[in-house]
Write an enzyme that holds these catalytic residues in place. Structure first.
Site, PDB file in Angstrom:
ATOM      1  N   GLU A  30       8.643   9.165  39.799  1.00 30.19           N
ATOM      2  CA  GLU A  30       8.650   9.330  41.262  1.00 30.19           C
ATOM      3  C   GLU A  30       7.801  10.534  41.696  1.00 30.19           C
ATOM      4  OE1 GLU A  30      12.508   8.971  43.230  1.00 30.19           O
ATOM      5  OE2 GLU A  30      11.923  10.668  44.466  1.00 30.19           O
TER       6      GLU A  30
ATOM      7  N   ARG B 287      16.819  19.012  35.542  1.00 32.59           N
ATOM      8  CA  ARG B 287      15.415  18.615  35.661  1.00 32.59           C
ATOM      9  C   ARG B 287      14.837  19.169  36.940  1.00 32.59           C
ATOM     10  NH1 ARG B 287      14.582  16.433  40.739  1.00 32.59           N
ATOM     11  NH2 ARG B 287      15.713  14.483  41.099  1.00 32.59           N
TER      12      ARG B 287
ATOM     13  N   GLU C 150      21.208   6.612  39.375  1.00 31.83           N
ATOM     14  CA  GLU C 150      21.294   6.299  40.803  1.00 31.83           C
ATOM     15  C   GLU C 150      21.719   4.829  40.978  1.00 31.83           C
ATOM     16  OE1 GLU C 150      17.629   7.464  42.614  1.00 31.83           O
ATOM     17  OE2 GLU C 150      18.620   7.956  44.479  1.00 31.83           O
TER      18      GLU C 150
ATOM     19  N   CYS D  16       9.828  12.593  47.499  1.00 34.72           N
ATOM     20  CA  CYS D  16      10.974  12.338  48.375  1.00 34.72           C
ATOM     21  C   CYS D  16      11.448  13.644  49.003  1.00 34.72           C
ATOM     22  CB  CYS D  16      12.114  11.704  47.579  1.00 34.72           C
ATOM     23  SG  CYS D  16      13.504  11.247  48.613  1.00 34.72           S
TER      24      CYS D  16
ATOM     25  N   THR E 285      14.252  14.458  49.792  1.00 38.65           N
ATOM     26  CA  THR E 285      15.561  14.887  49.271  1.00 38.65           C
ATOM     27  C   THR E 285      15.413  15.879  48.116  1.00 38.65           C
ATOM     28  OG1 THR E 285      15.635  13.061  47.677  1.00 38.65           O
ATOM     29  CG2 THR E 285      16.640  12.675  49.854  1.00 38.65           C
TER      30      THR E 285
ATOM     31  N   ARG F 210      27.630  10.089  40.996  1.00 38.97           N
ATOM     32  CA  ARG F 210      27.043   8.765  40.786  1.00 38.97           C
ATOM     33  C   ARG F 210      27.527   8.271  39.424  1.00 38.97           C
ATOM     34  NH1 ARG F 210      20.615  10.318  39.729  1.00 38.97           N
ATOM     35  NH2 ARG F 210      20.583  10.615  41.961  1.00 38.97           N
TER      36      ARG F 210
ATOM     37  N   ARG G  36       8.456  15.049  35.868  1.00 42.99           N
ATOM     38  CA  ARG G  36       9.861  15.420  35.884  1.00 42.99           C
ATOM     39  C   ARG G  36      10.088  16.144  34.556  1.00 42.99           C
ATOM     40  NH1 ARG G  36      13.207  12.452  39.612  1.00 42.99           N
ATOM     41  NH2 ARG G  36      12.140  12.605  41.623  1.00 42.99           N
TER      42      ARG G  36
ATOM     43  N   ARG H 285      17.510  18.932  39.909  1.00 40.79           N
ATOM     44  CA  ARG H 285      18.789  18.204  39.825  1.00 40.79           C
ATOM     45  C   ARG H 285      19.454  18.615  38.521  1.00 40.79           C
ATOM     46  NH1 ARG H 285      21.764  13.745  38.196  1.00 40.79           N
ATOM     47  NH2 ARG H 285      23.165  13.014  39.836  1.00 40.79           N
TER      48      ARG H 285
HETATM   49  N1  DAR Z   1      15.513   5.182  48.038  1.00 40.34           N
HETATM   50  C1  DAR Z   1      15.406   6.487  48.598  1.00 40.34           C
HETATM   51  C2  DAR Z   1      16.066   7.466  47.631  1.00 40.34           C
HETATM   52  C3  DAR Z   1      16.418   8.783  48.147  1.00 40.34           C
HETATM   53  C4  DAR Z   1      16.952   9.746  47.119  1.00 40.34           C
HETATM   54  N2  DAR Z   1      16.674   9.410  45.698  1.00 40.34           N
HETATM   55  C5  DAR Z   1      15.463   9.604  45.113  1.00 40.34           C
HETATM   56  N3  DAR Z   1      14.486  10.242  45.715  1.00 40.34           N
HETATM   57  N4  DAR Z   1      15.294   9.152  43.858  1.00 40.34           N
HETATM   58  C6  DAR Z   1      16.120   6.442  49.960  1.00 40.34           C
HETATM   59  O1  DAR Z   1      15.556   6.945  50.931  1.00 40.34           O
HETATM   60  O2  DAR Z   1      17.229   5.918  49.993  1.00 40.34           O
END
Ligand code: DAR
Length: 370
Positions: A235, A127, A328, A282, A284, A323, A239, A291
């Site tokens: 998010e 994704r 998650e 995010c 990340t 995971r 996606r 991903r």
């Molecule tokens: N709760 C966010 C998640 C970080 C990575 N995962 C995401 N973006 N779905 C944290 O800062 O822990």
């Protein structure tokens, strides 16, 4: 009682963040936050800064602890974001951050059955997150903007649904639309791992404003073949994913790329920067915003599914994250079923992610069966 951040003085805010940094050293926002951030900014910028970091203050166990609220935040609040981004994505100071994109996988296909014929029915998913440059990011969208965005996507899907390769249907969670689905249908789609879960239950997203106005402006497009799905209003704005059983990673990536290009031709431009690639809520997910993952049964490396740690430790050597198969924050599934995925998103290309997944899977499979 949660910390009354809005009414606190700058000194109290800084003290709170530093305290989080000492009790939760893995909270990257708290680790890199500098005392002068609240000082030199005007009130509106201070409010924007608070909305960005609120998730990391209200959820000290955060991994990143910040969500961008507008695409311009990464540039405008660069002194805050850059150290966190370099830390998470393991990009040293001496290395320039400049995202490159390359989907052109080498001719040799990445097929898991080349590793072991037993891997012929693996669940694979890739994704990408995408956000439209013309809208605030999900954390800062009003209800009206969420509905405006969904209307724009429904129009695009009305064209895509007539496509021979990607024809399908849009299912909305917004009450009162022709496409609105009932609760039972929604729960069934979640159970089938097609639709995303109710976001209101995620405290990190709630603090970041990302789950506001649930369920308005949320939905999912799914192709008739069931292997191309677009989440609307999770998010990130979008996606876009391809999911298949089998071992043909190259075919999976090719399906996603074709669908992404078709959809991209029907909607306004995505938010993108030279430095950070595709802009995401995010940090990340910046860069490729990709991903790529697959589910593997690793009973030996998960102690029969009771302990993810040995698998996590082994996978980290190959730049893979582990995971539970439920997503998650979930545990290993029956028989040691886990989800493995290359950790890197930024500073690598799409093809490099596919190669890391292929080679990492091969290495873990050898360890499991040694
Ligand atoms: N709760 C966010 C998640 C970080 C990575 N995962 C995401 N973006 N779905 C944290 O800062 O822990």
């Amino acid at each position: 009682m949660s910390f009354p951040f809005e009414n606190a003085s700058n000194e109290e805010k800084v003290a709170k963040i530093k305290a989080i940094g000492s009790t939760h050293p893995n909270n990257l926002m708290a680790r890199h936050f500098r005392a002068d951030y609240f000082g030199f900014r005007d009130e509106s910028q201070q409010n924007r800064l608070w909305q960005i970091i609120r998730t990391g203050v209200e959820n000290p166990d955060s991994q990143m602890g910040a969500y961008a609220q507008n695409s311009c935040d990464y540039a405008e609040f660069e002194p805050l974001f850059e150290p966190m981004i370099r830390d998470y994505h393991k990009i040293p100071l001496e290395q320039e951050i400049r995202q490159k994109h390359d989907w052109a996988a080498p001719l040799s296909s990445f097929n898991l059955v080349d590793i072991d014929p037993d891997l012929k029915r693996v669940s694979m998913r890739v994704r990408v997150g995408r956000n439209l440059a013309d809208f605030p990011l999900p954390g800062a969208m009003t209800k009206a903007q969420r509905l405006e965005f969904e209307t724009l996507m429904i129009k695009a899907f009305s064209t895509l649904q007539d496509d021979l390769q990607f024809g399908g249907e849009y299912l909305s969670l917004t009450p009162g639309l022709p496409q609105t689905i009932d609760d039972e249908t929604y729960e069934n789609r979640v159970a089938a791992h097609q639709m995303f879960k109710n976001m209101e239950g995620d405290p990190y997203l709630a603090s970041g404003g990302i789950s506001s106005n649930w369920p308005f402006g949320r939905g999912m497009y799914i192709s008739n073949s069931g292997d191309f799905i677009v989440w609307v209003g999770e998010e990130d704005h979008l996606r876009i994913m391809s999911m298949r059983q089998g071992g043909d990673l190259s075919g999976l990536f090719g399906r996603l790329l074709t669908g992404l290009e078709k959809l991209g031709g029907l909607i306004p431009p995505f938010a993108h920067s030279e430095r950070y690639g595709y802009i995401t809520s995010c940090p990340t997910n910046l860069g490729t915003a990709m991903r790529a993952s697959l589910h593997l049964f690793l009973p030996k490396l998960t102690e029969g599914g009771h302990n993810l740690e040995p698998a996590k430790k082994a996978a980290a050597k190959f730049d893979l994250s582990v995971r539970g198969a439920g997503g998650e924050h979930s545990d290993a599934g029956l028989g040691g079923l886990i989800d493995i995925s290359p950790s890197a998103r930024l500073g690598v290309t799409e093809t490099e992610i596919m190669r890391k997944l292929y080679e990492g899977t091969s290495a873990l499979w050898s360890l499991e069966n040694s």
